[in-house]
Design an enzyme around this catalytic site. Structure first.
Site, mmCIF file in Angstrom:
data_model
loop_
_atom_site.group_PDB
_atom_site.id
_atom_site.type_symbol
_atom_site.label_atom_id
_atom_site.label_comp_id
_atom_site.label_asym_id
_atom_site.label_seq_id
_atom_site.Cartn_x
_atom_site.Cartn_y
_atom_site.Cartn_z
ATOM 1 N N HIS A 103 0.807 -1.230 0.000
ATOM 2 C CA HIS A 103 0.000 0.000 0.000
ATOM 3 C C HIS A 103 0.838 1.277 0.000
ATOM 4 C CE1 HIS A 103 -3.470 -2.425 0.178
ATOM 5 N NE2 HIS A 103 -3.566 -2.581 1.476
ATOM 6 N N HIS A 173 -9.826 1.647 0.765
ATOM 7 C CA HIS A 173 -9.686 0.487 1.650
ATOM 8 C C HIS A 173 -10.772 0.470 2.732
ATOM 9 C CE1 HIS A 173 -7.710 -2.756 3.815
ATOM 10 N NE2 HIS A 173 -6.740 -2.781 2.916
ATOM 11 N N GLU A 290 -11.560 -4.176 -2.526
ATOM 12 C CA GLU A 290 -10.617 -3.178 -3.018
ATOM 13 C C GLU A 290 -10.449 -3.321 -4.529
ATOM 14 O OE1 GLU A 290 -6.991 -3.526 -0.489
ATOM 15 O OE2 GLU A 290 -8.294 -4.915 0.612
#
Length: 326
Positions: A103, A173, A290
């Protein structure tokens, strides 16, 4: 409408924007582009917040790892070995997930304060990610626009341009619990997911390059069924990469009647059943859907590409629709 939500330890103010339309109220933070809440009615008209979040800024700064509601980047999901080649140069990132980059790194987009400006029925967040931030090349000008349409659906539209070749993969998210945040486990939800294959992963959850069929396995959600635990996998969406959002998933909670649909331009979707959520939440309290390009695409030339070059524009859209069943 915006209001002061809190102040970071360095004195930077964080604001909260409230979007309201068609009976839906969504709150977005300038910190991390976080969707703090999404209040939607059930079949009897009772409204609950269906996104896991914190009531104060300190909750997000004290518990960054779950990425609750956050805009993650510069590269969502994992880059294996925390490195990737681009135009003959190997770029090395700081590992923050075992040997991998996850991420965008520990200083990713989810921990930055974004500039904000109002747009019709929403807010546009923007920032400049400087060349070398978290190891990624190129100065990236990036924006994410959050709007509610006439039906109360939440649309997130991402755009980015760069002054040097780089890789980009952005997502939201949020963890969804359609019975209401704080109601307990979300494993009673029923999921439909329009994907016939998923990316096989190694012990570090990095794709091996193989695409496995879901037919006859616990990963098959082409017909609606309860999720169960133990999912953190990237699904290869049957519709592929598209110019406009196409519906690919539906989440249903029988007790409330609430339905969440997901439409996207992206070719992949990570299903994560939040098995590792911790205090003040519990494992499986929410389900993340996601939308994304595939994990480790910069190291997999056979996957849909994530390279952005000067003169091109990165664009991605995802729409979260809300409804009820009788």
């Amino acid at each position: 409408m915006s209001e002061l939500f809190g102040t970071l330890s360095d004195g930077t103010p964080v604001h909260r924007w409230t979007l309201e339309r068609a009976g839906v109220r969504v709150r977005v933070l300038t910190y991390g582009g976080i969707v703090q809440s999404a209040e939607v009615p059930d079949r009897d008209g009772r409204t609950e917040d269906v996104v896991l979040g914190f009531s104060a800024l300190e909750g997000y700064t004290a518990h960054p790892e779950p990425y609750l509601g956050a805009l993650v980047g510069r590269y969502a999901n994992r880059i294996g070995g925390a490195s990737f080649p681009l135009d003959g140069v190997t770029y090395r990132l700081e590992p923050n997930n075992g040997p991998n980059s996850l991420h965008g790194g520990d200083g990713g987009f989810d921990k930055r304060v974004w500039d904000a400006e109002p747009v019709g029925h929403g807010v546009r967040l923007s920032r400049v990610s400087p060349d070398g931030e978290e190891g990624f090349p190129g100065r990236l000008e990036v924006s994410a626009t959050y709007t509610l349409d006439e039906r109360g659906a939440l649309r997130i539209a991402y755009e980015a341009v760069t002054d040097a070749p780089t890789v980009v993969n952005l997502t939201n998210h949020s963890y969804w619990n359609l019975a209401g945040s704080g109601s307990g486990s979300a494993l009673g939800h029923e999921l439909r997911l329009d994907a016939s294959r998923l990316t096989r992963v190694d012990e570090h959850l990095v794709p091996t390059g193989e695409l496995d069929p879901v037919e006859g396995t616990r990963f098959d959600f082409r017909e609606p069924r309860k999720t169960g635990a133990g999912y953190d996998h990237n699904y290869v969406l049957d519709k592929g990469l598209t110019a406009g959002p196409v519906e690919v998933a539906e989440l249903y909670e029988p007790a409330s009647g609430r339905v969440l649909t997901v439409a996207t331009t992206e070719p992949g979707l990570q299903l994560y059943t939040a098995d590792h959520l911790g205090d003040p939440f519990a494992p499986n309290d929410g389900i993340a859907l996601e939308t994304q390009h595939f994990p480790d695409s910069p190291n997999r030339p056979d996957f849909p590409g994530t390279v952005l070059r000067p003169g091109a524009v990165y664009r991605s859209q995802t729409v979260y629709g809300f409804s009820v069943r009788p």
